[in-house]
Write an enzyme that holds these catalytic residues in place. Sequence first.
Site, PDB file in Angstrom:
ATOM      1  N   SER A  38       0.845  -1.188   0.000  1.00 30.55           N
ATOM      2  CA  SER A  38       0.000   0.000   0.000  1.00 30.55           C
ATOM      3  C   SER A  38       0.878   1.234   0.000  1.00 30.55           C
ATOM      4  O   SER A  38       1.984   1.209   0.544  1.00 30.55           O
ATOM      5  CB  SER A  38      -0.871   0.012   1.248  1.00 30.55           C
ATOM      6  N   LYS A  39       0.348   2.290  -0.593  1.00 25.85           N
ATOM      7  CA  LYS A  39       1.185   3.475  -0.737  1.00 25.85           C
ATOM      8  C   LYS A  39       1.480   4.137   0.606  1.00 25.85           C
ATOM      9  O   LYS A  39       2.354   4.978   0.694  1.00 25.85           O
ATOM     10  CB  LYS A  39       0.575   4.462  -1.733  1.00 25.85           C
ATOM     11  N   ARG A  40       0.779   3.746   1.635  1.00 23.68           N
ATOM     12  CA  ARG A  40       1.061   4.273   2.971  1.00 23.68           C
ATOM     13  C   ARG A  40       2.417   3.772   3.473  1.00 23.68           C
ATOM     14  O   ARG A  40       3.041   4.376   4.320  1.00 23.68           O
ATOM     15  CB  ARG A  40      -0.016   3.820   3.961  1.00 23.68           C
TER      16      ARG A  40
END
Length: 540
Positions: free
Chosen positions: A293-295
């Site tokens: 995930s881009k987090r």
Amino acid sequence: MRKEKCFVESLRFSTATVGSDPRSGYNARQFPLISLEAYFLMTVRTRIAPSPTGDPHVGTAYIALFNMAFARQHGGEFILRIEDTDQTRSTAESEQAIFDSLRWLGLEWAEGPDKPGPHGPYRQSERSDIYKHHTQILLDEGKAFKCYRTAEELDQLRNQRREQGLQSALKESDLALPADEVAKREAAGEPYVVRMKVPEEGVCVFDDMLRGSIEVEWSQVDCQILMKSDGMPTYHLANVVDDHLMEITHVLRGEEWISSAPKHQLLYSYFGWDMPQLCHMPLLRNPDKSKLSKRKNPTSIIYYQRMGYMAKALINYLARMGWSMPDEREKFSLEEMIENFDINRVSLGGPIFDQEKLSWLNGMWIREELSDEQFAAEFQKWALNPEYLMQIIPLIKQRVEKFTDVAPVAGFLLSGMLPITEESFTHKSLQLEDTRRILQFASWMLDTEQNWEKDHLFAQFKLLGEAMGFKIRDVLFPIFVAIAGTSQSVSVVDSMQVLGPDMSRARVRHALNTVGGPSKKEAKRWEKEYRDVAKALTEA
Ligand code: GLU
């Protein structure tokens, strides 16, 4: 065996749909009719069906790669379909970015929105009539129903069921309204959705090429909406209809779609069609095993391009995600992969996408595959291409007196993570805790930001400052250091626009880690505080 089934089905389908359908005004001649001739030529056809919402994802490239390898290995075709039925989130820029990044990786398609073929159009937003026609068939045959329930009624129903401890999915019987009420709503022209009928009991069994037979209780499957009240189809209807009409023989997709398979299987049987063979690929994971995930990890293909990875090395790395060459070698080309491809060599353990490993592999590619001349040409294409230079020059021109000033001023726009330390964030009024908090809140804000236009970014930082009680100048100080390595730099929002979302996000995250990140306790408290800030940001 499979061919025979396809053949019988295609004949049935051909005869059933010749002519036009007076009920929907739809001209069935637009359907592809599969002839005897086509049967003998029938080939493996796979597809990738991304939604053009946001940056092109490495997961899309990963799935595209395996679909392409599978098709090419069987002498088949790989096609690209754009699933843009969510009109509020789909954009033309995102679609273009999908084309560009897949092409950069060498994952070319045989048919697609920009490559007309016999099964077009290849953009779902241009296929509305086809979906309406098929919805009508299901309605006429009693396999779907119109549902006039309002959003409030549905909420109420769900709450009631929760209170009663009911675990099963929503069925037609739960949603039924008295006949006179339906007639009243219909006469008043109230909005409705079309839902598919789903058995209340029994077990759905379907096959997965990697997992074998999978069983799902029908009681857990919702009577899925097929057509929304605005007349647009949902993913499920459009996906099944298109895969059939585009003659897709094998669907290789991420494992997150396994739960959709029972609905799809039911739709195929409602239409009397053969279902393509399904193959659910393992999801890419962050090094901590959570879903990529881009987090936590840059996910955009554009980031890896900007970071200076070679397309061939990235493809090689993606091929290693859950798959291996028969001789287990690490470095191999796309052609070598296709030559040796065997879907049964995919292992189901969640493959970890690890940037360090990718860098190691990329280093090998650079050293072993590029002559000095090729290195020079590739580097020039990457850093000194006119398009990128023309984004940089207007930013730095006012700050240089001679060309030797260019590299020091613009170096951060040609770099990856910057060599910053805690001292880089020393500031006359901001304490280290303020800096950490600002970086964390900014990081959360940027993670969900869709609009990467500089004026918008500036306005968002201003709002963030107001919500956190800091002047815009102070809020921007740690962001400057994160993005450019120093506060004495060109406009930070301009730089962010040039660097793009994933590189900017990665730098802010890197800066946050450099100053120690939040403690566990802080993370909890800040997350709560940020919820109010996020509200202020969206309401503004
Ligand atoms: N539009 C879906 C996606 O964005 C396609 C899923 C599928 O391959 O069926 O991934």
